[in-house]
Design a protein around this motif. Structure first.
Motif, PDB file in Angstrom:
ATOM      1  N   ILE A  93       0.837  -1.204   0.000  1.00  0.00           N
ATOM      2  CA  ILE A  93       0.000   0.000   0.000  1.00  0.00           C
ATOM      3  C   ILE A  93       0.871   1.252   0.000  1.00  0.00           C
ATOM      4  O   ILE A  93       0.615   2.214  -0.743  1.00  0.00           O
ATOM      5  N   LEU A  94       1.909   1.252   0.819  1.00  0.00           N
ATOM      6  CA  LEU A  94       2.807   2.410   0.870  1.00  0.00           C
ATOM      7  C   LEU A  94       3.533   2.596  -0.459  1.00  0.00           C
ATOM      8  O   LEU A  94       3.695   3.725  -0.934  1.00  0.00           O
ATOM      9  N   ASN A  95       3.976   1.494  -1.050  1.00  0.00           N
ATOM     10  CA  ASN A  95       4.649   1.591  -2.348  1.00  0.00           C
ATOM     11  C   ASN A  95       3.698   2.118  -3.419  1.00  0.00           C
ATOM     12  O   ASN A  95       4.085   2.942  -4.261  1.00  0.00           O
ATOM     13  N   MET A  96       2.466   1.641  -3.387  1.00  0.00           N
ATOM     14  CA  MET A  96       1.470   2.121  -4.342  1.00  0.00           C
ATOM     15  C   MET A  96       1.220   3.611  -4.144  1.00  0.00           C
ATOM     16  O   MET A  96       1.144   4.386  -5.113  1.00  0.00           O
ATOM     17  N   PHE A  97       1.126   4.025  -2.894  1.00  0.00           N
ATOM     18  CA  PHE A  97       0.861   5.425  -2.582  1.00  0.00           C
ATOM     19  C   PHE A  97       2.004   6.330  -3.041  1.00  0.00           C
ATOM     20  O   PHE A  97       1.771   7.386  -3.641  1.00  0.00           O
ATOM     21  N   THR A  98       3.238   5.922  -2.763  1.00  0.00           N
ATOM     22  CA  THR A  98       4.382   6.780  -3.085  1.00  0.00           C
ATOM     23  C   THR A  98       4.694   6.821  -4.574  1.00  0.00           C
ATOM     24  O   THR A  98       5.406   7.728  -5.028  1.00  0.00           O
ATOM     25  N   THR A  99       4.184   5.860  -5.335  1.00  0.00           N
ATOM     26  CA  THR A  99       4.467   5.842  -6.771  1.00  0.00           C
ATOM     27  C   THR A  99       3.299   6.342  -7.609  1.00  0.00           C
ATOM     28  O   THR A  99       3.387   6.374  -8.839  1.00  0.00           O
ATOM     29  N   MET A 100       2.207   6.713  -6.957  1.00  0.00           N
ATOM     30  CA  MET A 100       1.063   7.257  -7.692  1.00  0.00           C
ATOM     31  C   MET A 100       1.394   8.655  -8.203  1.00  0.00           C
ATOM     32  O   MET A 100       2.041   9.439  -7.527  1.00  0.00           O
ATOM     33  N   GLY A 101       0.926   8.966  -9.398  1.00  0.00           N
ATOM     34  CA  GLY A 101       1.124  10.311  -9.922  1.00  0.00           C
ATOM     35  C   GLY A 101       2.563  10.570 -10.323  1.00  0.00           C
ATOM     36  O   GLY A 101       3.349   9.660 -10.583  1.00  0.00           O
ATOM     37  N   SER A 102       2.927  11.841 -10.339  1.00  0.00           N
ATOM     38  CA  SER A 102       4.264  12.244 -10.755  1.00  0.00           C
ATOM     39  C   SER A 102       5.276  11.949  -9.653  1.00  0.00           C
ATOM     40  O   SER A 102       4.903  11.766  -8.488  1.00  0.00           O
ATOM     41  N   PRO A 103       6.562  11.885 -10.006  1.00  0.00           N
ATOM     42  CA  PRO A 103       7.585  11.663  -8.974  1.00  0.00           C
ATOM     43  C   PRO A 103       7.506  12.725  -7.875  1.00  0.00           C
ATOM     44  O   PRO A 103       7.320  13.904  -8.154  1.00  0.00           O
ATOM     45  N   HIS A 104       7.636  12.286  -6.648  1.00  0.00           N
ATOM     46  CA  HIS A 104       7.611  13.182  -5.484  1.00  0.00           C
ATOM     47  C   HIS A 104       6.275  13.923  -5.351  1.00  0.00           C
ATOM     48  O   HIS A 104       6.218  14.997  -4.745  1.00  0.00           O
ATOM     49  N   HIS A 105       5.209  13.343  -5.892  1.00  0.00           N
ATOM     50  CA  HIS A 105       3.914  14.028  -5.816  1.00  0.00           C
ATOM     51  C   HIS A 105       3.475  14.243  -4.376  1.00  0.00           C
ATOM     52  O   HIS A 105       2.748  15.196  -4.067  1.00  0.00           O
ATOM     53  N   TRP A 106       3.930  13.367  -3.479  1.00  0.00           N
ATOM     54  CA  TRP A 106       3.516  13.462  -2.081  1.00  0.00           C
ATOM     55  C   TRP A 106       4.056  14.720  -1.405  1.00  0.00           C
ATOM     56  O   TRP A 106       3.558  15.126  -0.351  1.00  0.00           O
ATOM     57  N   VAL A 107       5.056  15.355  -2.010  1.00  0.00           N
ATOM     58  CA  VAL A 107       5.571  16.610  -1.452  1.00  0.00           C
ATOM     59  C   VAL A 107       4.471  17.670  -1.430  1.00  0.00           C
ATOM     60  O   VAL A 107       4.452  18.553  -0.574  1.00  0.00           O
ATOM     61  N   ASN A 108       3.533  17.557  -2.369  1.00  0.00           N
ATOM     62  CA  ASN A 108       2.455  18.547  -2.454  1.00  0.00           C
ATOM     63  C   ASN A 108       1.514  18.492  -1.253  1.00  0.00           C
ATOM     64  O   ASN A 108       0.742  19.429  -1.038  1.00  0.00           O
ATOM     65  N   TYR A 109       1.554  17.406  -0.480  1.00  0.00           N
ATOM     66  CA  TYR A 109       0.761  17.360   0.745  1.00  0.00           C
ATOM     67  C   TYR A 109       1.388  18.232   1.831  1.00  0.00           C
ATOM     68  O   TYR A 109       0.693  18.701   2.731  1.00  0.00           O
ATOM     69  N   LEU A 110       2.693  18.431   1.747  1.00  0.00           N
ATOM     70  CA  LEU A 110       3.438  19.122   2.802  1.00  0.00           C
ATOM     71  C   LEU A 110       3.705  20.582   2.483  1.00  0.00           C
ATOM     72  O   LEU A 110       3.724  21.428   3.386  1.00  0.00           O
ATOM     73  N   VAL A 111       3.937  20.861   1.203  1.00  0.00           N
ATOM     74  CA  VAL A 111       4.287  22.215   0.770  1.00  0.00           C
ATOM     75  C   VAL A 111       3.387  22.590  -0.397  1.00  0.00           C
ATOM     76  O   VAL A 111       3.127  21.753  -1.267  1.00  0.00           O
ATOM     77  N   PRO A 112       2.895  23.813  -0.444  1.00  0.00           N
ATOM     78  CA  PRO A 112       2.012  24.215  -1.545  1.00  0.00           C
ATOM     79  C   PRO A 112       2.655  23.990  -2.906  1.00  0.00           C
ATOM     80  O   PRO A 112       3.811  24.345  -3.123  1.00  0.00           O
ATOM     81  N   GLU A 113       1.900  23.376  -3.799  1.00  0.00           N
ATOM     82  CA  GLU A 113       2.390  23.177  -5.161  1.00  0.00           C
ATOM     83  C   GLU A 113       2.380  24.489  -5.927  1.00  0.00           C
ATOM     84  O   GLU A 113       3.274  24.770  -6.719  1.00  0.00           O
ATOM     85  N   ASN A 114       1.363  25.291  -5.671  1.00  0.00           N
ATOM     86  CA  ASN A 114       1.214  26.587  -6.325  1.00  0.00           C
ATOM     87  C   ASN A 114       1.367  27.669  -5.265  1.00  0.00           C
ATOM     88  O   ASN A 114       0.446  27.927  -4.493  1.00  0.00           O
ATOM     89  N   ALA A 115       2.544  28.272  -5.206  1.00  0.00           N
ATOM     90  CA  ALA A 115       2.810  29.271  -4.172  1.00  0.00           C
ATOM     91  C   ALA A 115       1.872  30.465  -4.289  1.00  0.00           C
ATOM     92  O   ALA A 115       1.434  31.029  -3.289  1.00  0.00           O
ATOM     93  N   MET A 116       1.537  30.852  -5.522  1.00  0.00           N
ATOM     94  CA  MET A 116       0.656  31.997  -5.714  1.00  0.00           C
ATOM     95  C   MET A 116      -0.725  31.731  -5.124  1.00  0.00           C
ATOM     96  O   MET A 116      -1.318  32.591  -4.472  1.00  0.00           O
ATOM     97  N   LEU A 117      -1.247  30.513  -5.354  1.00  0.00           N
ATOM     98  CA  LEU A 117      -2.560  30.174  -4.815  1.00  0.00           C
ATOM     99  C   LEU A 117      -2.527  30.154  -3.295  1.00  0.00           C
ATOM    100  O   LEU A 117      -3.443  30.651  -2.637  1.00  0.00           O
ATOM    101  N   TYR A 118      -1.471  29.585  -2.739  1.00  0.00           N
ATOM    102  CA  TYR A 118      -1.360  29.530  -1.285  1.00  0.00           C
ATOM    103  C   TYR A 118      -1.287  30.933  -0.695  1.00  0.00           C
ATOM    104  O   TYR A 118      -1.922  31.230   0.315  1.00  0.00           O
ATOM    105  N   LYS A 119      -0.515  31.804  -1.332  1.00  0.00           N
ATOM    106  CA  LYS A 119      -0.400  33.172  -0.841  1.00  0.00           C
ATOM    107  C   LYS A 119      -1.757  33.874  -0.888  1.00  0.00           C
ATOM    108  O   LYS A 119      -2.097  34.660  -0.008  1.00  0.00           O
ATOM    109  N   HIS A 120      -2.533  33.565  -1.916  1.00  0.00           N
ATOM    110  CA  HIS A 120      -3.869  34.155  -2.010  1.00  0.00           C
ATOM    111  C   HIS A 120      -4.750  33.660  -0.863  1.00  0.00           C
ATOM    112  O   HIS A 120      -5.484  34.436  -0.250  1.00  0.00           O
TER     113      HIS A 120
END
Length: 232
Positions: A93-120
């Motif tokens: 399950i963890l392997n499936m989760f970490t390989t879903m989507g683009s590489p390092h996609h899970w970083v987007n859970y921790l840091v805003p993917e779109n800084a402009m949207l987050y700032k808004h």
């Protein structure tokens, strides 16, 4: 950036009072020399620590559910699970989760993917925000670079493996009918897993799993090197 070091000083650690005072003086001097706009950006960056709980979890939970659903596809509640099968299933399950989507996609859970949207989003809740976010942009980019690095990826992998082992220990010692070592139906195993979930969410000071991860030599080395390379 010395604020991070000062905030992380643990009274029970090897830091002495004079060590903490030196860190405070360095941080204070940095604040005096830092442009007010940059300092505001630093404060906004520190304020983004709640991004996971406020925004990231709404994406993380369904993504983790999707990974679990995919791995458990075809499983029946009457199917027998023993220690090795459960361990392998969690890892899958963890392997499936970490390989879903683009590489390092899970970083987007921790840091805003779109800084402009987050700032808004931040600005909508605080009209006093400074309009110049260059420092916040810089810090966000640096954070994403660290979290996307191979070194951090290795630390995450080691931490997850250690977490799985610790969770397996807790599930194995829980009271209840049946023995996990000899196998039990999935229907009886699921309540045991559910009982472990609150332990994963305890406060850091009481969270056994966080304490285990913090004590890993690989984790200690990573953050030692990271702090050593921090520049104002």
């Amino acid at each position: 950036m010395f604020a991070h070091l000062y905030d992380d000083v643990d009274p029970s650690s090897s830091y002495t009072t004079s060590d903490a005072q030196v860190l405070w003086m360095m941080n204070h001097a940095l604040e005096e020399e830092t442009d007010p706009v940059d300092r505001h950006g630093q404060q906004e960056f520190l304020g983004s620590a709640d991004y996971l709980s406020n925004y990231g979890m709404t994406r993380l939970i369904p993504d983790m559910q999707a990974a679990a659903t995919e791995v458990l596809k075809g499983k029946q509640l009457r199917d027998l699970f023993n220690t090795s099968i459960l361990h392998e299933t969690i890892v899958q399950i963890l392997n499936m989760f970490t390989t879903m989507g683009s590489p390092h996609h899970w970083v987007n859970y921790l840091v805003p993917e779109n800084a402009m949207l987050y700032k808004h989003q931040r600005a909508m809740s605080n009209i006093s925000l400074c309009p110049d976010f260059s420092k916040l942009d810089q810090l966000m980019a640096e954070t994403r670079a660290v979290l996307s690095s191979d070194d951090f990826g290795s630390v995450v992998e080691i931490s997850l493996r250690t977490m799985v082992d610790a969770v397996m220990e807790d599930i194995g010692v829980q009271p209840g009918g049946g023995s996990l070592s000899s196998g039990m139906p999935l229907a009886k195993l699921l309540p045991r897993i559910a009982q472990t979930s609150p332990l994963l969410l305890e406060q850091p000071s009481r969270n056994r799993f966080i304490q285990i991860i913090q004590s890993l030599p690989e984790v200690e080395l990573f953050f030692t090197l990271l702090y050593a390379n921090i520049s104002p």
